[in-house]
Design a protein around this motif. Structure first.
Motif, PDB file in Angstrom:
ATOM      1  N   VAL A 159      42.189  43.640  46.503  1.00 21.22           N
ATOM      2  CA  VAL A 159      41.112  42.734  46.097  1.00 21.22           C
ATOM      3  C   VAL A 159      41.217  42.565  44.591  1.00 21.22           C
ATOM      4  CG1 VAL A 159      38.616  42.451  45.908  1.00 21.22           C
ATOM      5  CG2 VAL A 159      39.610  43.330  48.032  1.00 21.22           C
ATOM      6  N   ILE A 160      41.474  41.340  44.159  1.00 25.06           N
ATOM      7  CA  ILE A 160      41.617  41.051  42.729  1.00 25.06           C
ATOM      8  C   ILE A 160      40.470  40.216  42.191  1.00 25.06           C
ATOM      9  CG2 ILE A 160      44.118  41.321  42.730  1.00 25.06           C
ATOM     10  CD1 ILE A 160      44.295  38.212  42.797  1.00 25.06           C
ATOM     11  N   GLY A 161      39.564  39.801  43.077  1.00 30.79           N
ATOM     12  CA  GLY A 161      38.399  39.030  42.665  1.00 30.79           C
ATOM     13  C   GLY A 161      37.340  39.088  43.742  1.00 30.79           C
ATOM     14  N   ALA A 162      36.094  38.912  43.337  1.00 30.92           N
ATOM     15  CA  ALA A 162      35.002  38.955  44.312  1.00 30.92           C
ATOM     16  C   ALA A 162      33.777  38.219  43.773  1.00 30.92           C
ATOM     17  CB  ALA A 162      34.633  40.402  44.633  1.00 30.92           C
ATOM     18  N   ILE A 163      33.019  37.659  44.695  1.00 33.22           N
ATOM     19  CA  ILE A 163      31.717  37.069  44.384  1.00 33.22           C
ATOM     20  C   ILE A 163      30.781  37.367  45.540  1.00 33.22           C
ATOM     21  CG2 ILE A 163      30.369  34.962  43.979  1.00 33.22           C
ATOM     22  CD1 ILE A 163      32.897  33.598  42.952  1.00 33.22           C
ATOM     23  N   LEU A 164      29.628  37.937  45.223  1.00 30.76           N
ATOM     24  CA  LEU A 164      28.531  37.990  46.189  1.00 30.76           C
ATOM     25  C   LEU A 164      27.777  36.681  46.015  1.00 30.76           C
ATOM     26  CD1 LEU A 164      27.099  41.609  45.827  1.00 30.76           C
ATOM     27  CD2 LEU A 164      28.379  40.661  47.745  1.00 30.76           C
ATOM     28  N   CYS A 165      27.630  35.935  47.088  1.00 27.58           N
ATOM     29  CA  CYS A 165      26.980  34.627  47.025  1.00 27.58           C
ATOM     30  C   CYS A 165      26.021  34.506  48.203  1.00 27.58           C
ATOM     31  CB  CYS A 165      28.034  33.526  47.082  1.00 27.58           C
ATOM     32  SG  CYS A 165      27.359  31.856  47.186  1.00 27.58           S
ATOM     33  N   GLY A 166      24.831  34.061  47.924  1.00 27.03           N
ATOM     34  CA  GLY A 166      23.854  33.871  48.983  1.00 27.03           C
ATOM     35  C   GLY A 166      22.851  32.797  48.608  1.00 27.03           C
ATOM     36  N   HIS A 167      21.892  32.598  49.484  1.00 29.02           N
ATOM     37  CA  HIS A 167      20.842  31.610  49.197  1.00 29.02           C
ATOM     38  C   HIS A 167      19.560  32.012  49.897  1.00 29.02           C
ATOM     39  CE1 HIS A 167      20.716  29.559  53.145  1.00 29.02           C
ATOM     40  NE2 HIS A 167      22.011  29.831  53.188  1.00 29.02           N
ATOM     41  N   ASP A 168      18.486  31.390  49.451  1.00 29.92           N
ATOM     42  CA  ASP A 168      17.169  31.658  50.026  1.00 29.92           C
ATOM     43  C   ASP A 168      16.655  30.470  50.829  1.00 29.92           C
ATOM     44  OD1 ASP A 168      16.481  29.781  48.107  1.00 29.92           O
ATOM     45  OD2 ASP A 168      15.311  31.165  46.882  1.00 29.92           O
ATOM     46  N   GLY A 169      17.536  29.514  51.122  1.00 29.35           N
ATOM     47  CA  GLY A 169      17.132  28.314  51.840  1.00 29.35           C
ATOM     48  C   GLY A 169      16.938  27.127  50.912  1.00 29.35           C
ATOM     49  N   ARG A 170      16.769  27.383  49.624  1.00 27.73           N
ATOM     50  CA  ARG A 170      16.599  26.314  48.628  1.00 27.73           C
ATOM     51  C   ARG A 170      17.700  26.328  47.582  1.00 27.73           C
ATOM     52  NH1 ARG A 170      10.759  25.103  46.429  1.00 27.73           N
ATOM     53  NH2 ARG A 170      12.154  24.294  44.876  1.00 27.73           N
ATOM     54  N   ARG A 171      17.971  27.504  47.059  1.00 24.28           N
ATOM     55  CA  ARG A 171      18.901  27.621  45.945  1.00 24.28           C
ATOM     56  C   ARG A 171      19.892  28.736  46.222  1.00 24.28           C
ATOM     57  NH1 ARG A 171      17.923  26.916  39.826  1.00 24.28           N
ATOM     58  NH2 ARG A 171      16.362  25.580  40.733  1.00 24.28           N
ATOM     59  N   GLY A 172      21.143  28.446  45.899  1.00 25.01           N
ATOM     60  CA  GLY A 172      22.169  29.466  46.004  1.00 25.01           C
ATOM     61  C   GLY A 172      22.237  30.274  44.728  1.00 25.01           C
ATOM     62  N   CYS A 173      22.815  31.454  44.814  1.00 27.21           N
ATOM     63  CA  CYS A 173      22.988  32.291  43.638  1.00 27.21           C
ATOM     64  C   CYS A 173      24.297  33.068  43.754  1.00 27.21           C
ATOM     65  CB  CYS A 173      21.810  33.256  43.488  1.00 27.21           C
ATOM     66  SG  CYS A 173      21.782  34.039  41.869  1.00 27.21           S
ATOM     67  N   LEU A 174      25.009  33.141  42.641  1.00 27.91           N
ATOM     68  CA  LEU A 174      26.235  33.917  42.560  1.00 27.91           C
ATOM     69  C   LEU A 174      25.928  35.222  41.838  1.00 27.91           C
ATOM     70  CD1 LEU A 174      28.780  31.176  41.390  1.00 27.91           C
ATOM     71  CD2 LEU A 174      28.122  31.786  43.718  1.00 27.91           C
ATOM     72  N   TYR A 175      26.432  36.309  42.401  1.00 27.72           N
ATOM     73  CA  TYR A 175      26.246  37.633  41.819  1.00 27.72           C
ATOM     74  C   TYR A 175      27.612  38.298  41.679  1.00 27.72           C
ATOM     75  CZ  TYR A 175      21.536  37.005  43.794  1.00 27.72           C
ATOM     76  OH  TYR A 175      20.293  36.517  44.129  1.00 27.72           O
ATOM     77  N   HIS A 176      27.744  39.092  40.653  1.00 30.82           N
ATOM     78  CA  HIS A 176      28.932  39.932  40.469  1.00 30.82           C
ATOM     79  C   HIS A 176      30.243  39.153  40.585  1.00 30.82           C
ATOM     80  CE1 HIS A 176      26.159  43.091  40.284  1.00 30.82           C
ATOM     81  NE2 HIS A 176      26.337  43.674  41.444  1.00 30.82           N
ATOM     82  N   VAL A 177      30.302  38.041  39.881  1.00 35.58           N
ATOM     83  CA  VAL A 177      31.532  37.251  39.844  1.00 35.58           C
ATOM     84  C   VAL A 177      32.533  37.988  38.959  1.00 35.58           C
ATOM     85  CG1 VAL A 177      32.549  35.040  39.172  1.00 35.58           C
ATOM     86  CG2 VAL A 177      30.198  35.121  40.091  1.00 35.58           C
ATOM     87  N   CYS A 178      33.676  38.344  39.525  1.00 39.30           N
ATOM     88  CA  CYS A 178      34.659  39.063  38.703  1.00 39.30           C
ATOM     89  C   CYS A 178      36.074  38.857  39.221  1.00 39.30           C
ATOM     90  CB  CYS A 178      34.334  40.552  38.623  1.00 39.30           C
ATOM     91  SG  CYS A 178      34.326  41.412  40.194  1.00 39.30           S
ATOM     92  N   VAL A 179      36.991  38.909  38.278  1.00 41.09           N
ATOM     93  CA  VAL A 179      38.426  38.867  38.565  1.00 41.09           C
ATOM     94  C   VAL A 179      39.055  40.013  37.785  1.00 41.09           C
ATOM     95  CG1 VAL A 179      40.569  37.538  38.309  1.00 41.09           C
ATOM     96  CG2 VAL A 179      38.438  36.370  38.921  1.00 41.09           C
ATOM     97  N   ARG A 180      39.917  40.733  38.444  1.00 43.19           N
ATOM     98  CA  ARG A 180      40.603  41.848  37.801  1.00 43.19           C
ATOM     99  C   ARG A 180      41.274  41.356  36.513  1.00 43.19           C
ATOM    100  NH1 ARG A 180      44.849  44.769  41.533  1.00 43.19           N
ATOM    101  NH2 ARG A 180      46.254  43.258  40.601  1.00 43.19           N
ATOM    102  N   GLU A 181      41.173  42.146  35.480  1.00 45.79           N
ATOM    103  CA  GLU A 181      41.622  41.719  34.153  1.00 45.79           C
ATOM    104  C   GLU A 181      43.069  41.234  34.133  1.00 45.79           C
ATOM    105  OE1 GLU A 181      41.566  43.322  29.554  1.00 45.79           O
ATOM    106  OE2 GLU A 181      40.568  44.486  31.112  1.00 45.79           O
TER     107      GLU A 181
END
Length: 152
Positions: free
Chosen positions: A58-80
């Motif tokens: 795994v060289i990159g990851a994003i936790l992504c979700g929504h509440d029915g109205r707006r999406g949100c990206l969390y912990h966006v990262c790519v290995r250095e």
């Protein structure tokens, strides 16, 4: 560099957490970012979080979700050592396409103001930094809830 961007599953968690631990200035929370917390998040948002994988790593990851109205990206990262190959942008595109399938038309994220690399990335790919609002949060623990209820 060859890599694949695909939907994250809970089986990816050990490698995702390992990646998180290598990112400078990255903060994870013991409850929300535990295996159980991420599993709960992925159950609620089964198609929107992603990983980038190269040679089984795994060289990159994003936790992504929504509440029915707006999406949100969390912990966006790519290995250095894997940056500057379009991996971050391709992961964001996959997340946005999955959010669009869910009829979500707006997405947000939080980047620490001291995260120069991350803030430059978001600006470069066309995201707008909001100057017209303040971000607040509240930790739901017993002590804070009691204090809130008491009005102090």
């Amino acid at each position: 560099m060859e890599y694949e961007v695909r939907t994250m599953t809970i089986e990816d968690y050990p490698k995702v957490k390992e990646l998180w631990m290598t990112i400078k200035g990255f903060a994870i929370r013991s409850i929300d970012d535990s295996r159980e917390g991420v599993e709960r998040f992925l159950r609620r948002n089964p198609t929107t979080s992603v990983v980038a994988v190269s040679n089984g790593e795994v060289i990159g990851a994003i936790l992504c979700g929504h509440d029915g109205r707006r999406g949100c990206l969390y912990h966006v990262c790519v290995r250095e050592d894997s940056r500057l190959h379009g991996i971050g942008k391709n992961m964001v595109i996959k997340c946005m396409n999955e959010l669009k399938k869910e009829k979500i038309s707006k997405v947000s994220l939080i980047a620490f103001s001291t995260n120069d690399i991350g803030n430059a990335f978001w600006k470069q790919i066309g995201w707008t930094k909001r100057e017209d609002l303040n971000y607040y949060d509240f930790t739901l623990n017993e002590e804070n809830i009691i204090r809130f209820n008491e009005g102090n």
